[in-house]
Enzyme design. Structure first.
Site, short mmCIF file in Angstrom:
data_model
loop_
_atom_site.label_atom_id
_atom_site.label_comp_id
_atom_site.label_asym_id
_atom_site.label_seq_id
_atom_site.Cartn_x
_atom_site.Cartn_y
_atom_site.Cartn_z
CG LEU A 131 2.77 8.51 -9.30
CD1 LEU A 131 3.09 9.90 -8.81
CD2 LEU A 131 3.34 7.47 -8.32
CG HIS A 171 4.19 2.28 -3.24
ND1 HIS A 171 3.16 2.64 -4.08
CD2 HIS A 171 4.39 0.96 -3.45
CE1 HIS A 171 2.77 1.58 -4.76
NE2 HIS A 171 3.49 0.55 -4.40
CE1 TYR A 201 -0.88 -3.23 -9.42
CE2 TYR A 201 1.33 -4.15 -9.47
CZ TYR A 201 0.44 -3.18 -9.86
OH TYR A 201 0.85 -2.17 -10.69
CE LYS A 209 -1.21 -3.36 -13.45
NZ LYS A 209 -1.83 -2.53 -14.51
NE ARG A 258 -8.53 13.81 -10.85
CZ ARG A 258 -8.95 15.02 -10.51
NH1 ARG A 258 -9.22 15.90 -11.45
NH2 ARG A 258 -9.11 15.35 -9.25
N GLY A 264 -0.66 8.50 -14.78
CA GLY A 264 -1.55 9.12 -15.75
C GLY A 264 -1.43 10.64 -15.74
P1 GDP Z 1 7.04 -2.81 -2.06
O1 GDP Z 1 8.21 -2.18 -2.78
O2 GDP Z 1 6.07 -3.47 -2.97
O3 GDP Z 1 7.50 -3.74 -0.95
O4 GDP Z 1 6.16 -1.66 -1.38
P2 GDP Z 1 6.40 -0.46 -0.34
O5 GDP Z 1 6.88 0.74 -1.05
O6 GDP Z 1 5.09 -0.32 0.40
O7 GDP Z 1 7.48 -0.97 0.72
C1 GDP Z 1 8.86 -1.01 0.43
C2 GDP Z 1 9.67 -1.28 1.68
O8 GDP Z 1 9.62 -0.13 2.52
C3 GDP Z 1 9.17 -2.45 2.52
O9 GDP Z 1 10.31 -3.13 3.04
C4 GDP Z 1 8.44 -1.73 3.66
O10 GDP Z 1 8.38 -2.49 4.87
C5 GDP Z 1 9.33 -0.51 3.84
N1 GDP Z 1 8.71 0.60 4.59
C6 GDP Z 1 9.29 1.24 5.64
N2 GDP Z 1 8.46 2.17 6.14
C7 GDP Z 1 7.34 2.14 5.39
C8 GDP Z 1 6.13 2.89 5.42
O11 GDP Z 1 5.91 3.76 6.27
N3 GDP Z 1 5.20 2.60 4.45
C9 GDP Z 1 5.42 1.64 3.50
N4 GDP Z 1 4.47 1.43 2.58
N5 GDP Z 1 6.55 0.90 3.46
C10 GDP Z 1 7.50 1.15 4.39
#
Ligand code: GDP
Length: 309
Positions: A15, A180, A137, A141, A13, A17
């Protein structure tokens, strides 16, 4: 894999998978074993073993995992390490006990050291300290990779592992607290457009670099590796192309059709400064990604509008 082989997609269920199930169905694999998490909690050892004993799958895609963005990883570190260790221990050990022909573990490129030389080769594993925001995490892994290698070494199993870079696509998590960056920004720009807001807030400085790969490419790569790869080392899955968070925000703004400003909130963490995977190993094996970022963003926004609005 024969078309009638029994294939267990753990986490169907989610992303990855759900993309695997779409791709397997498209190719005519008709004997899929699927269980939702409310039917089977893979953190439970006895229940997981009972499934393998009753169903005897031949192939396993281990895509079940506790996943999330930077805020979720930072807020719930115990869940991220415990759930992932338990799921992997139970599935991998049950697979060994029940004679699974081949298993593919899916991880993430966050297993590599925070300051690994870029682009990151698979050999960088365990050569330096991890990014603190997702260390629990990543440790889980890494343990998963070592489980696969150890069972291969001691018991002669064929357990392989693949490490996709930041992925996105249909069925992604669009919850602003746990998602993310890519789905979070898509939703923020969409809601700002609908409500007529003058600006959208993007976390951090906008300067970190990230690489993105569409989940349909990850599904295709996973099947490719299941069919062709017998090595014990993990294999990166990525596009090999990176951009800054600011550039990503500008592209999503364009796809969504928002005309306001982008504002950066420097009180939020940036995470690792750069995380570009070296995809030469999978290229040498004969696979490369097919979906470019702009096309993937358009498709994902269409899916978001059709399914979540
Ligand atoms: P990462 O790749 O493990 O760091 O995970 P993320 O996808 O959550 O974040 C990636 C980058 O995007 C980081 O520098 C966050 O601060 C930035 N970012 C900017 N805006 C956002 C938001 O609204 N949500 C998240 N999750 N990350 C954000």
């Amino acid at each position: 894999m024969d078309k009638d082989a029994k294939i267990y997609v753990a986490g169907h269920r989610g992303l990855v998978g759900s993309a695997l199930v779409r791709e397997l169905a498209r190719l005519g694999y008709g004997n899929l074993l699927l269980r939702e998490s409310r039917e089977l909690d893979l953190r439970n050892q006895a229940d997981t073993l009972a499934l393998f004993q009753a169903e005897r799958p031949e192939y396993v895609f281990l895509a079940a995992a506790k996943v999330g963005g930077i805020a979720a990883n930072n807020s719930f570190p115990a869940d991220f390490i415990y759930d992932n260790l338990m799921i992997q221990n139970n599935v991998i050990h049950s697979a060994y006990l029940n004679g699974v022909a081949k298993l593919l573990l899916l991880g993430s490129t966050c297993i590599y050291p925070r300051l690994a030389p870029q682009p990151i080769r698979e050999e960088a594993l365990l050569t330096g300290p991890l990014e603190p925001t997702n260390e629990p995490y990543a440790i889980a892994k890494i343990a998963g990779i070592k489980l696969c290698q150890s069972y291969n070494r001691q018991y002669g199993t064929r357990f392989i592992s693949a490490m996709p870079t930041n992925l996105y696509g249909p069925n992604d998590n669009f919850d602003l607290d746990s998602s993310h960056v890519l789905p979070a920004l898509m939703r923020k720009f969409h809601e700002a457009k609908v409500s007529g807001s003058p600006s959208v807030t993007v976390w951090g400085s906008g300067t970190p670099y990230r690489e993105f790969v569409h989940v349909d490419d990850v599904a295709r790569a996973s099947l490719f590796l299941m069919e062709r790869y017998e090595g014990w080392e993990p294999v990166n899955i990525g596009s090999g192309q990176e951009l800054t968070i600011r550039e990503l925000a500008e592209k999503i703004r364009e796809v969504v059709g928002f005309t306001g400003e982008i504002v950066f909130d420097s009180s939020k963490p940036d995470g690792t400064p750069r995380k570009l995977s070296d995809v030469s190993r999978i290229h040498q094996l004969g696979w490369r990604h097919g979906i470019e970022l702009m096309q993937g963003l358009r498709d994902t926004y269409a899916w978001y509008l059709a399914n979540l609005c």
